[in-house]
Scaffold this motif. Structure first.
Motif, short mmCIF file in Angstrom:
data_model
loop_
_atom_site.label_atom_id
_atom_site.label_comp_id
_atom_site.label_asym_id
_atom_site.label_seq_id
_atom_site.Cartn_x
_atom_site.Cartn_y
_atom_site.Cartn_z
N LEU A 223 0.83 -1.20 0.00
CA LEU A 223 0.00 0.00 0.00
C LEU A 223 0.86 1.26 0.00
N ALA A 224 1.98 1.21 0.71
CA ALA A 224 2.87 2.37 0.76
C ALA A 224 3.46 2.69 -0.61
N ILE A 225 3.65 1.66 -1.43
CA ILE A 225 4.24 1.84 -2.75
C ILE A 225 3.16 2.10 -3.80
N ALA A 226 2.18 1.23 -3.84
CA ALA A 226 1.12 1.36 -4.86
C ALA A 226 0.24 2.58 -4.61
N GLY A 227 0.21 3.06 -3.37
CA GLY A 227 -0.68 4.15 -3.02
C GLY A 227 -0.10 5.54 -3.23
N ALA A 228 0.96 5.63 -4.05
CA ALA A 228 1.50 6.96 -4.38
C ALA A 228 0.41 7.81 -5.06
N TYR A 229 0.39 9.08 -4.74
CA TYR A 229 -0.65 9.96 -5.28
C TYR A 229 -0.42 10.23 -6.77
N ASP A 230 -1.49 10.12 -7.54
CA ASP A 230 -1.46 10.35 -8.98
C ASP A 230 -2.26 11.61 -9.31
N GLY A 231 -1.57 12.69 -9.57
CA GLY A 231 -2.23 13.95 -9.87
C GLY A 231 -2.98 13.96 -11.18
N ASN A 232 -2.75 12.95 -12.02
CA ASN A 232 -3.44 12.88 -13.31
C ASN A 232 -4.74 12.09 -13.25
N ASP A 233 -5.03 11.50 -12.10
CA ASP A 233 -6.28 10.79 -11.92
C ASP A 233 -7.25 11.72 -11.20
N CYS A 234 -8.31 12.11 -11.87
CA CYS A 234 -9.21 13.12 -11.30
C CYS A 234 -9.95 12.61 -10.07
N TYR A 235 -9.97 11.29 -9.86
CA TYR A 235 -10.62 10.74 -8.68
C TYR A 235 -9.62 10.34 -7.59
N ALA A 236 -8.33 10.52 -7.85
CA ALA A 236 -7.34 10.23 -6.82
C ALA A 236 -7.40 11.26 -5.71
N ARG A 237 -7.08 10.82 -4.49
CA ARG A 237 -7.08 11.73 -3.34
C ARG A 237 -5.78 11.53 -2.57
N PRO A 238 -5.06 12.61 -2.29
CA PRO A 238 -3.85 12.45 -1.48
C PRO A 238 -4.21 12.06 -0.06
N GLN A 239 -3.40 11.20 0.53
CA GLN A 239 -3.67 10.77 1.90
C GLN A 239 -3.51 11.95 2.86
N PRO A 240 -4.51 12.24 3.68
CA PRO A 240 -4.40 13.36 4.62
C PRO A 240 -3.24 13.15 5.59
N LEU A 241 -2.55 14.21 5.92
CA LEU A 241 -1.42 14.10 6.84
C LEU A 241 -1.85 13.61 8.21
N SER A 242 -3.11 13.84 8.53
CA SER A 242 -3.61 13.45 9.86
C SER A 242 -4.04 12.00 9.93
N SER A 243 -4.08 11.29 8.79
CA SER A 243 -4.57 9.92 8.81
C SER A 243 -3.59 9.01 9.52
N GLU A 244 -4.12 7.91 10.06
CA GLU A 244 -3.29 7.01 10.85
C GLU A 244 -2.31 6.25 9.96
N SER A 245 -1.11 6.08 10.45
CA SER A 245 -0.14 5.21 9.79
C SER A 245 -0.37 3.79 10.27
N TYR A 246 0.36 2.86 9.69
CA TYR A 246 0.21 1.45 10.05
C TYR A 246 0.93 1.20 11.36
N LEU A 247 0.17 0.96 12.42
CA LEU A 247 0.75 0.77 13.74
C LEU A 247 0.23 -0.55 14.31
N PRO A 248 0.96 -1.66 14.11
CA PRO A 248 0.47 -2.96 14.57
C PRO A 248 0.18 -2.99 16.07
N GLN A 249 0.88 -2.17 16.87
CA GLN A 249 0.65 -2.23 18.30
C GLN A 249 -0.73 -1.71 18.69
N GLN A 250 -1.42 -1.01 17.78
CA GLN A 250 -2.77 -0.55 18.09
C GLN A 250 -3.70 -1.75 18.26
N GLY A 251 -3.69 -2.64 17.28
CA GLY A 251 -4.45 -3.88 17.35
C GLY A 251 -5.91 -3.69 17.67
N LEU A 252 -6.47 -4.69 18.36
CA LEU A 252 -7.89 -4.72 18.67
C LEU A 252 -8.20 -4.31 20.10
#
Length: 603
Positions: A223-252
């Protein structure tokens, strides 16, 4: 090679780094495996010459240089790869792209090697995997059953170990249903997170490119690689800076998970799937989640809009010129579905948009009180013959829990959750608001570890989460005997600190056991007595050393941490009790375990 884990991205990268495999031989073998496929996974594959060009591009690189060095993957054949034609599951529609889709290009630049294009429900219209001129893609566990669609070949090529990961698409569930039916992980990240440039649209405003892999660690890396932002895709959205990163210790641990009311669940007569979903809820609870019953009706009403409303006209718009020139070039079931858009009007579209917005307000309000909602990924599974006999009704049944997701702008992950009495896989889906991709991966990762199933249809064991593996050298074994046991009230204190259950065992026969005064939560006391002791049931947990201090600080008198002898002679850190406490305690040594004591109490 049989002793190596060569089905996960991390396993292949480790094998390269250790010099156990070479790209030229390994990738050629994987291409040969794909050519020998018996499940109808592939529409087209690279030639040996094309593969050699990819191998040559890796010659002056290594696993230390490229994050996906030499990792084989598959591409759903509605996503462009410059080397091969794109068909979208329709021979007459086929065209030769001049460049690869944006997401494909990102993966190749990172060192991944595509083997070919996979089979799908024609024009990505279906959840069954049977709607293709190249034949139905059969389930990786039982060839008489459907594989799920529309990303059928992509999912099965991963489940059978032909590739380490694959790309699919998801408009109505196509990146989740095949994952559930083949015992793998399917991630439909937030809408717009992965570019759809170079993808044949189904519903352009809703489509998502999806990822299939065996583990959440692999999905996170991809996801970190494939999810690069594409400015040429009109439906693409850049990931908000405030969104959570992948933190396995969060868990359930401590998470609030919504569960549909029992009356709103549908298993279409499949009792085994119903039982497995109930068991999955128990597992989630044991892992520290709190389950909250929710009204699922607005989600179900929103789902109906996808095919019963005017959004089917978007499928028509995607291939309008092709369809209007000669609709009979489509499979009959696809012609019927897409042709149904011809009576829809702009007024219908606006009225449906108003309904959808009203449902979204209701659904968002429900989700606002939760960390995620859990549902079956699909309520049941069918044989290929059953679907062929009733293709539209049964397809609709399979989409019961999936069709609303993109309409409501939610992120979702499908994770394995057991095996039915037919020995076919069953899966659940966790979904949350957009940009909660990391939190969903974290929760799904812990659940997958708790189940511990083998990967896909292979015999390869599930590896530990990367964070657990990295921390293995800095952990301590901790013995618990009471309220911290798995599923009991204080177990969350272990889970919150990244602890994992290693074994259930007993102490040596040198201990007396007491129910201490006070509570709730009620606690036991363990005191060593060489002359009059007995063996007491315990669990051994592995906890990161970094969290042991905070755990110790929360232990109240008269308890503390010391060393306890186990039945095999080991001495491990454990709860011990100060002697004065037994004066007001009840001795329960004869019961042998805290669980037996709890069961002995009056209800």
């Amino acid at each position: 090679m049989s002793e190596l884990n060569l089905v996960t991205v991390s396993g292949v990268l480790a094998a390269y780094a250790e010099g156990k495999i070479k790209p030229a031989t390994f990738l050629q073998q994987k291409l040969d495996d794909a050519r020998a496929d018996k499940n109808n996974c592939w529409i087209s594959l690279l030639s040996d010459e094309q593969l050699s060009a990819y191998v040559a591009a890796l010659e002056d690189k290594s696993a230390a240089d490229l994050p996906l060095y030499g990792v084989p993957f598959a591409i759903k054949d509605n996503i462009d790869l410059a080397d091969l034609p794109t068909t979208a599951g329709c021979k007459e529609y086929s065209y030769q792209p001049t460049e690869s889709a944006f997401v494909v290009a990102q993966l190749i630049a990172a060192g991944a090697v595509p083997l070919g294009k996979t089979n799908l429900d024609q024009f990505a219209t279906g959840l069954v995997g049977t709607r293709s001129p190249w034949g139905a893609v059969s389930n990786s566990f039982d060839a008489s059953y459907i594989s799920g669609g529309s990303s059928s070949g992509s999912a099965v090529s991963v489940a059978t170990g032909q590739v380490c990961f694959s790309l699919g698409t998801d408009t109505a569930g196509s990146g989740r249903v095949p994952a559930a039916f083949n015992n793998i992980v399917g991630m439909k990240a937030s809408k717009g997170r992965l570019s759809c440039s170079g993808v044949v649209p189904a519903c352009k405003s809703l489509d998502c490119v999806t990822l299939f892999a065996h583990t959440t660690d692999d999905i996170e890396r991809l996801l970190a690689i494939a999810g690069a932002y594409d400015g040429n895709d009109c439906y693409a959205r850049p990931q908000p800076l405030s969104s959570e990163s992948y933190l396995p210790q969060q868990g359930l641990a401590g998470k609030a998970l919504g569960v549909p009311k029992a009356s709103q669940l549908a298993f279409f007569g499949n009792e085994s799937a119903s039982e497995l979903f109930a068991e999955s809820l128990q597992q989630l609870s044991q892992q520290g989640a709190t389950l909250v019953e929710v009204d699922f009706e607005p989600f179900l009403q929103a789902a109906k809009l996808l095919y019963e409303g005017p959004w089917v006209a978007e499928r028509y718009a995607a291939i309008q010129s092709f369809f209007e020139a000669d609709s009979s070039r489509c499979l009959p079931v696809i012609e019927t579905i897409i042709g149904g858009a011809q009576g829809k009007t702009a007024v219908d579209a606006f009225n449906a948009m108003y309904k959808l917005q009203a449902y979204k307000v209701q659904c968002d309000a429900i989700l606002a009180e939760l960390d995620a909602i859990v549902t079956p990924t699909a309520g049941t599974i069918y044989t290929i013959d059953e679907v062929n006999a009733d293709p539209i009704t049964l397809n609709s049944n399979i989409g019961y829990y999936t069709n609303f997701m993109n309409l409501l702008d939610y992120a979702a992950i499908a994770v394995p959750a057991g095996f039915q009495t037919t020995e076919l896989p069953f899966g659940i889906t966790l979904f949350a608001d957009a940009w909660q991709d990391g939190a969903l991966l974290s929760m799904a990762g812990q659940l997958q570890q708790a189940y511990g199933f083998k990967l896909g249809a292979t015999e390869v064991a599930l590896p530990p989460l990367a964070e657990q593996a990295e921390a293995a050298a800095e952990t301590v074994e901790l013995v618990v005997c009471g309220a911290h046991l798995q599923g009991l009230p204080l177990n969350h204190q272990l889970l919150e600190r990244g602890a994992t259950l290693l074994e259930q065992t007993a102490t040596s026969a040198n201990y007396r056991f007491y129910a201490l005064a006070g509570g709730p939560p009620f606690r036991p006391g363990l005191i060593r007595d060489e002359a009059n002791g007995a063996a007491i049931a315990v669990e051994v947990w592995q906890m990161p050393v970094a969290h042991l201090g905070s755990f110790l600080a929360g232990i109240p008198q008269p308890l503390g941490l010391g060393k306890v002898e186990l039945a095999d002679g080991r001495w491990c850190i454990s709860f011990i009790c100060e002697g004065y406490a037994i004066e007001s305690a009840t001795e329960i040594t004869h019961l042998g375990s805290w669980r037996q004591y709890l069961e002995s109490l009056p209800s």
